[in-house]
Motif scaffolding. Sequence first.
Motif, PDB file in Angstrom:
ATOM      1  N   ALA A  58      40.484  35.872  38.855  1.00  0.00           N
ATOM      2  CA  ALA A  58      40.441  36.385  37.483  1.00  0.00           C
ATOM      3  C   ALA A  58      39.004  36.472  36.965  1.00  0.00           C
ATOM      4  O   ALA A  58      38.610  37.471  36.341  1.00  0.00           O
ATOM      5  CB  ALA A  58      41.287  35.499  36.575  1.00  0.00           C
ATOM      6  N   LEU A  59      38.215  35.433  37.216  1.00  0.00           N
ATOM      7  CA  LEU A  59      36.820  35.436  36.763  1.00  0.00           C
ATOM      8  C   LEU A  59      36.021  36.552  37.427  1.00  0.00           C
ATOM      9  O   LEU A  59      35.228  37.237  36.777  1.00  0.00           O
ATOM     10  CB  LEU A  59      36.174  34.085  37.059  1.00  0.00           C
ATOM     11  N   MET A  62      36.903  39.843  35.889  1.00  0.00           N
ATOM     12  CA  MET A  62      36.270  39.966  34.579  1.00  0.00           C
ATOM     13  C   MET A  62      34.816  40.388  34.711  1.00  0.00           C
ATOM     14  O   MET A  62      34.326  41.266  33.983  1.00  0.00           O
ATOM     15  CB  MET A  62      36.368  38.632  33.843  1.00  0.00           C
ATOM     16  N   PRO A 253      42.046  39.473  33.106  1.00  0.00           N
ATOM     17  CA  PRO A 253      41.001  39.720  32.095  1.00  0.00           C
ATOM     18  C   PRO A 253      41.460  40.601  30.946  1.00  0.00           C
ATOM     19  O   PRO A 253      41.080  40.371  29.789  1.00  0.00           O
ATOM     20  CB  PRO A 253      39.891  40.400  32.916  1.00  0.00           C
ATOM     21  N   HIS A 254      42.297  41.600  31.227  1.00  0.00           N
ATOM     22  CA  HIS A 254      42.798  42.467  30.158  1.00  0.00           C
ATOM     23  C   HIS A 254      43.679  41.688  29.186  1.00  0.00           C
ATOM     24  O   HIS A 254      43.556  41.833  27.963  1.00  0.00           O
ATOM     25  CB  HIS A 254      43.599  43.627  30.759  1.00  0.00           C
ATOM     26  N   CYS A 256      43.636  38.540  28.612  1.00  0.00           N
ATOM     27  CA  CYS A 256      42.798  37.592  27.855  1.00  0.00           C
ATOM     28  C   CYS A 256      41.986  38.299  26.774  1.00  0.00           C
ATOM     29  O   CYS A 256      41.771  37.734  25.694  1.00  0.00           O
ATOM     30  CB  CYS A 256      41.870  36.833  28.813  1.00  0.00           C
ATOM     31  N   ARG A 257      41.531  39.524  27.045  1.00  0.00           N
ATOM     32  CA  ARG A 257      40.818  40.267  26.000  1.00  0.00           C
ATOM     33  C   ARG A 257      41.731  40.578  24.825  1.00  0.00           C
ATOM     34  O   ARG A 257      41.294  40.559  23.670  1.00  0.00           O
ATOM     35  CB  ARG A 257      40.251  41.573  26.577  1.00  0.00           C
ATOM     36  N   THR A 262      36.530  40.071  23.175  1.00  0.00           N
ATOM     37  CA  THR A 262      35.621  40.496  24.240  1.00  0.00           C
ATOM     38  C   THR A 262      34.370  39.637  24.371  1.00  0.00           C
ATOM     39  O   THR A 262      33.544  39.896  25.245  1.00  0.00           O
ATOM     40  CB  THR A 262      35.199  41.950  24.009  1.00  0.00           C
ATOM     41  N   HIS A 264      32.242  37.004  25.775  1.00  0.00           N
ATOM     42  CA  HIS A 264      32.373  36.271  27.037  1.00  0.00           C
ATOM     43  C   HIS A 264      32.201  34.765  26.886  1.00  0.00           C
ATOM     44  O   HIS A 264      32.585  34.016  27.783  1.00  0.00           O
ATOM     45  CB  HIS A 264      31.370  36.808  28.061  1.00  0.00           C
ATOM     46  N   LEU A 267      35.786  34.415  26.395  1.00  0.00           N
ATOM     47  CA  LEU A 267      36.586  35.111  27.401  1.00  0.00           C
ATOM     48  C   LEU A 267      36.511  34.424  28.763  1.00  0.00           C
ATOM     49  O   LEU A 267      37.517  34.387  29.492  1.00  0.00           O
ATOM     50  CB  LEU A 267      36.102  36.562  27.511  1.00  0.00           C
ATOM     51  N   THR A 271      39.822  33.273  30.626  1.00  0.00           N
ATOM     52  CA  THR A 271      40.182  33.932  31.877  1.00  0.00           C
ATOM     53  C   THR A 271      40.381  32.920  32.990  1.00  0.00           C
ATOM     54  O   THR A 271      41.315  33.027  33.802  1.00  0.00           O
ATOM     55  CB  THR A 271      39.096  34.949  32.270  1.00  0.00           C
TER      56      THR A 271
END
Length: 320
Positions: A58-59, A62, A253-254, A256-257, A262, A264, A267, A271
């Motif tokens: 996931a990271l 992102m 990532p989507h 989580c956004r 957004t 970071h 985020l 993420t």
Amino acid sequence: MTESAKLTLLSLATLSILLLAPFAGLGDIADAAIRQHILYDIRLPRTLFAFVAGAGLALCGMVFQAMFHNPLATPFTLGVASGASFGAALTVFLGLNVSLLGFDAVTLGAFIGALAAISFVYGISRLHYSFSIETLLLTGVATSFFFSSLILFTQYLSNINDSFRILRWLMGGLSISGYQSLLQLLPIVAFSAGIMIWLGRELNLLMAGDEIAISRGVAVKRVRYLLFLTTSLCVGAIVALCGPIGFVGMMVPHICRLIIGTDHRWLIPATLIFGGGFLILCDTLARLVIAPAELPVGIITTLLGGPFFLWLLVRSRRSA
């Protein structure tokens, strides 16, 4: 609701998943000794391993989405997964049976293949002074197609048993026993996460565009190189130990956004936490859906990722 409150709720939800997932399906086992062995020697390490692998994928997804300004970028965009898959397929085809530092032949072959893909993309990018996004993307796509064709060639030449082993590995899986694989992967993902947290401000500026980042004092080329190498090595290690598990790095990532925004600074931890919990849920579903047999977790993530990908395309078109 503030970002810190959202992150706290996300952490509590993931912690609940982490604590409950090892017990899913254990009630069907009558023998207490067997149940205890399965819980402590198989389920707990597998759940923790799923968390670390999911967090890493996931990271990296992102970071790729921030670097390329592309919401559809994944950890496998630059051909690292294809290189690792070819290394694993070649190892099976050649019948190699060696181990080094606790890594078996297939894992070593996969990691060497990932390093070959990273080195190739890095070498091509060095020929282009600006280390541009377009150069990286095109080189990554070409590398991915090249290694994919080599995988098909290797599989065609293999006998039926080796061909099935290669196909099964390409589906991705988290079938481990004990803590060895977890201890091998954890330092790599932790180091990569530390680099990403350290570069949180730079990621925010890269999302705004190279010109703005340069005007704020960011060494764009150096930061992009560092992120590229860090994320690629992290993905290579995960794929070497788990096989290619797709769509985690695109979906998480989507989501989580949508939840936390957004920035970071928020985020990245969101993420990391949600990515680990998401892969644990997918792995639990893979264990239970056709129990007592189990599906490779890569099948579950792909089944979820396909509709999610289509939803993203429709959503992007409506926004445009």
